[in-house]
Design a protein around this motif. Structure first.
Motif, mmCIF file in Angstrom:
data_model
loop_
_atom_site.group_PDB
_atom_site.id
_atom_site.type_symbol
_atom_site.label_atom_id
_atom_site.label_comp_id
_atom_site.label_asym_id
_atom_site.label_seq_id
_atom_site.Cartn_x
_atom_site.Cartn_y
_atom_site.Cartn_z
ATOM 1 N N SER A 45 0.831 -1.213 0.000
ATOM 2 C CA SER A 45 0.000 0.000 0.000
ATOM 3 C C SER A 45 0.862 1.258 0.000
ATOM 4 C CB SER A 45 -0.917 0.025 1.218
ATOM 5 O OG SER A 45 -1.770 -1.076 1.226
ATOM 6 N N TRP A 46 1.883 1.258 0.815
ATOM 7 C CA TRP A 46 2.764 2.435 0.898
ATOM 8 C C TRP A 46 3.588 2.616 -0.368
ATOM 9 C CZ3 TRP A 46 2.900 6.533 4.035
ATOM 10 C CH2 TRP A 46 2.099 6.476 5.176
ATOM 11 N N THR A 47 4.035 1.521 -0.976
ATOM 12 C CA THR A 47 4.795 1.672 -2.226
ATOM 13 C C THR A 47 3.878 2.148 -3.352
ATOM 14 O OG1 THR A 47 4.569 -0.679 -2.762
ATOM 15 C CG2 THR A 47 6.593 0.016 -1.620
ATOM 16 N N ALA A 48 2.621 1.719 -3.324
ATOM 17 C CA ALA A 48 1.658 2.206 -4.317
ATOM 18 C C ALA A 48 1.462 3.711 -4.164
ATOM 19 C CB ALA A 48 0.326 1.470 -4.165
ATOM 20 N N PHE A 49 1.335 4.170 -2.926
ATOM 21 C CA PHE A 49 1.227 5.608 -2.667
ATOM 22 C C PHE A 49 2.476 6.336 -3.161
ATOM 23 C CE2 PHE A 49 2.764 8.871 0.304
ATOM 24 C CZ PHE A 49 1.864 9.893 0.010
ATOM 25 N N ALA A 50 3.651 5.815 -2.807
ATOM 26 C CA ALA A 50 4.913 6.479 -3.149
ATOM 27 C C ALA A 50 5.119 6.566 -4.655
ATOM 28 C CB ALA A 50 6.082 5.751 -2.485
ATOM 29 N N ILE A 51 4.826 5.492 -5.372
ATOM 30 C CA ILE A 51 5.058 5.512 -6.812
ATOM 31 C C ILE A 51 4.029 6.395 -7.509
ATOM 32 C CG2 ILE A 51 3.766 3.504 -7.650
ATOM 33 C CD1 ILE A 51 7.414 4.427 -8.491
ATOM 34 N N THR A 52 2.827 6.465 -6.968
ATOM 35 C CA THR A 52 1.820 7.391 -7.512
ATOM 36 C C THR A 52 2.278 8.827 -7.321
ATOM 37 O OG1 THR A 52 0.060 5.799 -7.059
ATOM 38 C CG2 THR A 52 -0.603 8.115 -7.349
ATOM 39 N N PHE A 53 2.818 9.119 -6.154
ATOM 40 C CA PHE A 53 3.350 10.444 -5.853
ATOM 41 C C PHE A 53 4.474 10.801 -6.835
ATOM 42 C CE2 PHE A 53 6.108 13.274 -3.310
ATOM 43 C CZ PHE A 53 5.180 14.243 -2.937
ATOM 44 N N GLU A 54 5.375 9.856 -7.080
ATOM 45 C CA GLU A 54 6.469 10.105 -8.030
ATOM 46 C C GLU A 54 5.938 10.244 -9.451
ATOM 47 O OE1 GLU A 54 10.580 8.044 -9.557
ATOM 48 O OE2 GLU A 54 10.096 7.989 -7.417
ATOM 49 N N TYR A 55 4.946 9.449 -9.804
ATOM 50 C CA TYR A 55 4.356 9.533 -11.136
ATOM 51 C C TYR A 55 3.753 10.916 -11.379
ATOM 52 C CZ TYR A 55 1.603 8.280 -15.249
ATOM 53 O OH TYR A 55 1.067 8.240 -16.513
ATOM 54 N N CYS B 198 12.418 1.222 -11.632
ATOM 55 C CA CYS B 198 13.533 1.224 -10.675
ATOM 56 C C CYS B 198 13.128 1.954 -9.396
ATOM 57 C CB CYS B 198 14.762 1.896 -11.291
ATOM 58 S SG CYS B 198 15.451 1.023 -12.696
ATOM 59 N N SER B 199 12.399 3.043 -9.552
ATOM 60 C CA SER B 199 11.928 3.789 -8.385
ATOM 61 C C SER B 199 10.992 2.930 -7.541
ATOM 62 C CB SER B 199 11.205 5.062 -8.809
ATOM 63 O OG SER B 199 12.112 6.006 -9.314
ATOM 64 N N TYR B 200 10.141 2.155 -8.196
ATOM 65 C CA TYR B 200 9.215 1.300 -7.459
ATOM 66 C C TYR B 200 9.968 0.241 -6.659
ATOM 67 C CZ TYR B 200 5.221 -1.620 -6.345
ATOM 68 O OH TYR B 200 4.283 -2.343 -5.667
ATOM 69 N N ILE B 201 10.970 -0.367 -7.267
ATOM 70 C CA ILE B 201 11.798 -1.343 -6.543
ATOM 71 C C ILE B 201 12.505 -0.663 -5.374
ATOM 72 C CG2 ILE B 201 13.836 -2.824 -6.723
ATOM 73 C CD1 ILE B 201 12.872 -3.367 -9.677
ATOM 74 N N ALA B 202 13.024 0.541 -5.614
ATOM 75 C CA ALA B 202 13.689 1.304 -4.547
ATOM 76 C C ALA B 202 12.722 1.612 -3.405
ATOM 77 C CB ALA B 202 14.286 2.591 -5.104
ATOM 78 N N ASP B 203 11.462 1.897 -3.736
ATOM 79 C CA ASP B 203 10.458 2.153 -2.695
ATOM 80 C C ASP B 203 10.281 0.934 -1.794
ATOM 81 O OD1 ASP B 203 10.018 4.722 -3.606
ATOM 82 O OD2 ASP B 203 8.260 4.186 -4.801
ATOM 83 N N TRP B 204 10.225 -0.249 -2.380
ATOM 84 C CA TRP B 204 10.117 -1.478 -1.586
ATOM 85 C C TRP B 204 11.307 -1.613 -0.649
ATOM 86 C CZ3 TRP B 204 6.632 -5.181 -0.462
ATOM 87 C CH2 TRP B 204 5.455 -5.187 -1.194
ATOM 88 N N ILE B 205 12.480 -1.378 -1.181
ATOM 89 C CA ILE B 205 13.700 -1.476 -0.365
ATOM 90 C C ILE B 205 13.651 -0.465 0.769
ATOM 91 C CG2 ILE B 205 16.208 -1.132 -0.388
ATOM 92 C CD1 ILE B 205 16.096 -2.266 -3.334
#
Length: 151
Positions: free
Chosen positions: A96-106, A124-131
């Motif tokens: 859920s948090w990575t979905a929020f973060a990648i939407t924000f970056e998008y 790559c950003s999405y993978i980095a968000d998970w990390i």
């Protein structure tokens, strides 16, 4: 203006919704995230040039991220951790948090506030968000900060 508005919005959200009684427990994760962001983004943006902000070498986005979003988001990430901490619930929570973060970056990408270079892309950003979210959760657990919640 985009970066300043994001910084102000993040802190207004924190003022309105943060559980300030838990700051001793949660804020160290925010500081960890902030410095991690500051160092990693400076390195990746200015040394490797994997992305740029608004096509410039302006330092404002670096500070707005490190001392805005990277303090506020990890704070809420830890504050709202699910009570049940099974592998499945933590996976769903981080998802859920990575979905929020990648939407924000998008959104930043759509409004041309970030550009990708070389081999870096939104995947790559999405993978980095998970990390990153796994690191925040791990830092919180390993440092024993969660024990402060019960005291």
């Amino acid at each position: 203006m985009f970066w300043t508005a994001g910084f102000i919005f993040a802190w207004l959200f924190w003022i309105a919704f943060a559980n300030k009684n838990r700051w001793k427990e949660i804020f160290p994760v925010s500081v960890f995230a902030s410095w991690l962001s500051f160092i990693a983004e400076a390195w990746m943006h200015y040394v490797y040039e994997l992305w740029s902000y608004s096509g410039t070498f302006d330092i404002l986005p670096l500070f707005a991220n490190a001392f805005g979003i990277y303090i506020v988001v990890p704070y809420f990430f830890i504050q709202w951790l699910p009570a049940e901490k099974t592998l499945a619930t933590i996976f769903k929570y981080i998802f859920s948090w990575t979905a929020f973060a990648i939407t924000f970056e998008y959104i930043h990408w759509i409004f041309l506030q970030i550009e990708y270079h070389l081999w870096w892309n939104i995947g790559c950003s999405y993978i980095a968000d998970w990390i990153l979210f796994c690191m925040f959760y791990g830092y919180y657990n390993v440092t024993g900060l969660k024990k402060l919640q019960s005291s």
